[in-house]
Design a protein around this motif. Structure first.
Motif, PDB file in Angstrom:
ATOM      1  N   ARG A  55      24.733 -10.923  -2.916  1.00  0.00           N
ATOM      2  CA  ARG A  55      24.129  -9.429  -3.358  1.00  0.00           C
ATOM      3  C   ARG A  55      22.864  -9.691  -2.463  1.00  0.00           C
ATOM      4  N   ILE A  56      22.052  -8.284  -2.092  1.00  0.00           N
ATOM      5  CA  ILE A  56      21.169  -8.088  -1.496  1.00  0.00           C
ATOM      6  C   ILE A  56      20.388  -7.090  -2.212  1.00  0.00           C
ATOM      7  N   ARG A  57      19.329  -6.965  -2.397  1.00  0.00           N
ATOM      8  CA  ARG A  57      18.433  -6.162  -2.564  1.00  0.00           C
ATOM      9  C   ARG A  57      17.008  -5.594  -1.874  1.00  0.00           C
ATOM     10  N   LEU A  58      17.758  -4.970  -1.417  1.00  0.00           N
ATOM     11  CA  LEU A  58      16.793  -3.871   0.163  1.00  0.00           C
ATOM     12  C   LEU A  58      14.999  -3.270  -0.106  1.00  0.00           C
ATOM     13  N   ILE A  59      14.175  -4.110  -0.182  1.00  0.00           N
ATOM     14  CA  ILE A  59      12.616  -3.608  -0.945  1.00  0.00           C
ATOM     15  C   ILE A  59      12.388  -2.531   0.464  1.00  0.00           C
ATOM     16  N   ASP A  60      11.450  -1.761  -0.078  1.00  0.00           N
ATOM     17  CA  ASP A  60      10.371  -1.142   1.498  1.00  0.00           C
ATOM     18  C   ASP A  60       9.586  -1.535   1.916  1.00  0.00           C
ATOM     19  N   ASP A  61       9.263  -2.465   0.941  1.00  0.00           N
ATOM     20  CA  ASP A  61       7.636  -3.539   1.331  1.00  0.00           C
ATOM     21  C   ASP A  61       7.084  -4.196  -0.124  1.00  0.00           C
ATOM     22  N   GLY A  62       6.830  -5.713   0.259  1.00  0.00           N
ATOM     23  CA  GLY A  62       5.636  -5.763  -1.187  1.00  0.00           C
ATOM     24  C   GLY A  62       6.962  -7.294  -0.971  1.00  0.00           C
ATOM     25  N   ASP A  63       6.388  -7.978   0.540  1.00  0.00           N
ATOM     26  CA  ASP A  63       7.431  -9.086  -0.040  1.00  0.00           C
ATOM     27  C   ASP A  63       6.713 -10.430  -1.035  1.00  0.00           C
ATOM     28  N   VAL A  64       5.066 -10.407  -1.502  1.00  0.00           N
ATOM     29  CA  VAL A  64       4.854 -11.118  -2.169  1.00  0.00           C
ATOM     30  C   VAL A  64       5.853 -11.005  -3.428  1.00  0.00           C
ATOM     31  N   ALA A  65       5.928  -9.614  -4.217  1.00  0.00           N
ATOM     32  CA  ALA A  65       6.140  -9.566  -5.577  1.00  0.00           C
ATOM     33  C   ALA A  65       7.761  -9.951  -5.729  1.00  0.00           C
ATOM     34  N   GLY A  66       8.770  -9.786  -4.114  1.00  0.00           N
ATOM     35  CA  GLY A  66      10.025 -10.086  -3.887  1.00  0.00           C
ATOM     36  C   GLY A  66      10.101 -11.829  -4.355  1.00  0.00           C
ATOM     37  N   THR A  85       0.979  -1.210   0.130  1.00  0.00           N
ATOM     38  CA  THR A  85       0.007   0.039   0.144  1.00  0.00           C
ATOM     39  C   THR A  85       0.562   1.340  -0.029  1.00  0.00           C
ATOM     40  N   ASN A  86       2.154   1.365   0.963  1.00  0.00           N
ATOM     41  CA  ASN A  86       3.057   2.424   0.701  1.00  0.00           C
ATOM     42  C   ASN A  86       3.609   2.213  -1.034  1.00  0.00           C
ATOM     43  N   LEU A  87       3.713   1.987  -1.433  1.00  0.00           N
ATOM     44  CA  LEU A  87       3.945   1.898  -2.433  1.00  0.00           C
ATOM     45  C   LEU A  87       3.596   2.409  -3.026  1.00  0.00           C
ATOM     46  N   CYS A  88       2.128   2.141  -3.235  1.00  0.00           N
ATOM     47  CA  CYS A  88       1.302   3.076  -4.608  1.00  0.00           C
ATOM     48  C   CYS A  88       1.567   4.828  -4.194  1.00  0.00           C
ATOM     49  N   ALA A  89       1.174   4.767  -2.525  1.00  0.00           N
ATOM     50  CA  ALA A  89       0.948   5.789  -1.916  1.00  0.00           C
ATOM     51  C   ALA A  89       2.219   6.442  -2.160  1.00  0.00           C
ATOM     52  N   TYR A  90       2.996   5.920  -2.860  1.00  0.00           N
ATOM     53  CA  TYR A  90       4.301   7.202  -2.752  1.00  0.00           C
ATOM     54  C   TYR A  90       4.613   6.721  -4.328  1.00  0.00           C
ATOM     55  N   VAL A 136       0.424  -2.646 -10.118  1.00  0.00           N
ATOM     56  CA  VAL A 136      -0.468  -1.422  -9.587  1.00  0.00           C
ATOM     57  C   VAL A 136       1.214  -0.197 -10.349  1.00  0.00           C
ATOM     58  N   THR A 137       2.295  -0.485  -9.171  1.00  0.00           N
ATOM     59  CA  THR A 137       3.591   0.645 -10.029  1.00  0.00           C
ATOM     60  C   THR A 137       4.226  -0.945 -10.564  1.00  0.00           C
ATOM     61  N   THR A 138       5.134   0.008 -11.508  1.00  0.00           N
ATOM     62  CA  THR A 138       6.603  -0.381 -12.095  1.00  0.00           C
ATOM     63  C   THR A 138       6.700  -1.740 -11.318  1.00  0.00           C
ATOM     64  N   GLY A 139       7.390  -3.036 -11.519  1.00  0.00           N
ATOM     65  CA  GLY A 139       8.500  -3.750 -10.684  1.00  0.00           C
ATOM     66  C   GLY A 139       9.039  -4.699 -11.647  1.00  0.00           C
ATOM     67  N   ASP A 140       9.861  -6.039 -10.794  1.00  0.00           N
ATOM     68  CA  ASP A 140      10.129  -6.721 -11.380  1.00  0.00           C
ATOM     69  C   ASP A 140       9.877  -7.572 -13.009  1.00  0.00           C
ATOM     70  N   PHE A 141       8.463  -7.708 -12.594  1.00  0.00           N
ATOM     71  CA  PHE A 141       8.215  -8.842 -12.942  1.00  0.00           C
ATOM     72  C   PHE A 141       6.523  -8.257 -14.338  1.00  0.00           C
ATOM     73  N   LEU A 142       5.849  -6.691 -13.234  1.00  0.00           N
ATOM     74  CA  LEU A 142       5.830  -6.786 -14.100  1.00  0.00           C
ATOM     75  C   LEU A 142       5.075  -4.905 -14.308  1.00  0.00           C
TER      76      LEU A 142
END
Ligand SMILES: O=P(O)(O)OC[C@H]1O[C@](O)(COP(=O)(O)O)[C@@H](O)[C@@H]1O
Length: 321
Positions: free
Chosen positions: A182-193, A92-97, A274-280
């Motif tokens: 290697r690490i990719r830190l994400i703000d939110d959204g571990d389903v997509a991760g 939700t935060n990813l979309c809100a920002y 909703v917002t562009t990500g790794d695979f959508l």
């Protein structure tokens, strides 16, 4: 489960994605979430299922729509009975920002096949099909990374691990760095991760760390649809959460769940960006309409379909939310 159902289910995530993407960047996470919930709830009415929400927006007294136990779908007697795990707006935060990686998701399985996960945390490890069978939550992160690398026939330093950027992961991050991955830190959204581990072109190999338990079930459904692998273990924060888990039928709180135990049998999964990500890609608006990008997958066949849809607001005013 009927093969056409998967293709129909994507309409539900498309509607939710469009509604929430309209509000992208406004800084109000509840507003975007509510828009997604309303749109998804409406879209379910046209779906030819007798569905029961198992993973949803919360308990009945907390969520007026898409709550756990809510019956959804057209519900004609000939329609299949399915259990549903959904998140109208995951991240939700990813979309809100306006940040990358928010999606709208729906998973369906036969009755009783999705774990009734309480709204607590879950420790998760997820990998794509190439590393299937190599993960074990009883082992340390370092041991898992070595096992994954060996199975994928790469070096640990070739692996990219997605981890939610949270204070609770400080030790995990340190360990993964020491192991050399290697690490990719994400703000939110571990389903997509988690799902990203199943698509090689995302460059993501492993998901590690603690996120929401309901999200864990949704991730497992997606991962099972493509032949990846996942394990999860509940991490309740307090006695109330332990009691809630027990009320939901979970007796062994420290049990390690396999992907099959989280989302078993024949599973179907649909997600729209909703917002562009790794695979959508995210929703793009162009005045008279918009374009959505979705993925549909079924465990029975392992087929993965990416669907790019153009929606017209003049012929389908319902989309112009
Ligand atoms: O923000 P927390 O408490 O660390 O919880 C992590 C969970 O929150 C999310 O990042 C986003 O969840 P929401 O879409 O409900 O905001 C999930 O992907 C993740 O599982």
């Amino acid at each position: 489960m009927d093969r056409n159902l998967a293709m129909e289910a994507v309409r539900v995530t498309e509607m939710a994605a469009i509604a929430s993407a309209r509000l992208m960047g406004r800084g109000h996470k509840n507003e975007s979430d509510q828009a997604a919930v309303d749109a998804m709830r409406r879209a379910f009415d046209a779906l030819q299922i007798q569905g029961t929400v198992v993973i949803g927006e919360g308990e009945r007294d907390e969520a007026p729509m898409l709550y756990i136990g809510e019956k959804v779908g057209r519900r004609n007697p000939e329609d299949p009975e399915v259990d549903i795990a959904l998140d109208p707006l995951e991240g939700t935060n990813l979309c809100a920002y306006g940040r990358p990686g928010s999606i709208s998701v729906v998973a369906m399985a036969g009755k009783g096949k999705l774990l009734n996960a309480p709204d607590t945390y879950m420790e998760k490890i997820a990998v794509g099909p190439r590393a299937r069978g190599s993960i074990d939550l009883r082992r340390s992160a370092t041991e898992n990374l070595h096992a994954v690398a060996e199975r994928m026939k790469v070096y640990v330093s070739d692996l990219t691990v997605v981890i939610l950027d949270r204070e609770r992961h400080a030790d995990l991050i340190k360990e993964v760095r020491t192991a050399g991955a290697r690490i990719r830190l994400i703000d939110d959204g571990d389903v997509a991760g988690g799902i990203a581990t199943c698509f090689e072109d995302t460059g993501v190999d492993v998901l590690m760390g603690i996120g929401g338990a309901p999200e864990g079930v949704i991730t497992a459904a997606a991962i099972r649809s493509v032949g990846g692998d996942m394990q999860g273990r509940l991490v309740p924060r307090n006695n109330d959460e332990i009691a809630r888990a027990r009320r939901m039928g979970i007796t062994d709180i420290s049990k390690i769940y396999t992907a099959e135990e989280l989302a078993g049998g024949e599973v179907m999964f649909a997600a729209s960006g909703v917002t562009t990500g790794d695979f959508l890609r995210g929703v793009r608006f162009f005045g008279s309409g918009c374009e959505t990008h979705s993925v549909v997958m079924r465990s029975k066949t392992g087929t993965v379909r990416f669907i790019q849809s153009r929606h017209r607001f003049d012929t389908k005013p319902g989309y112009n939310l």
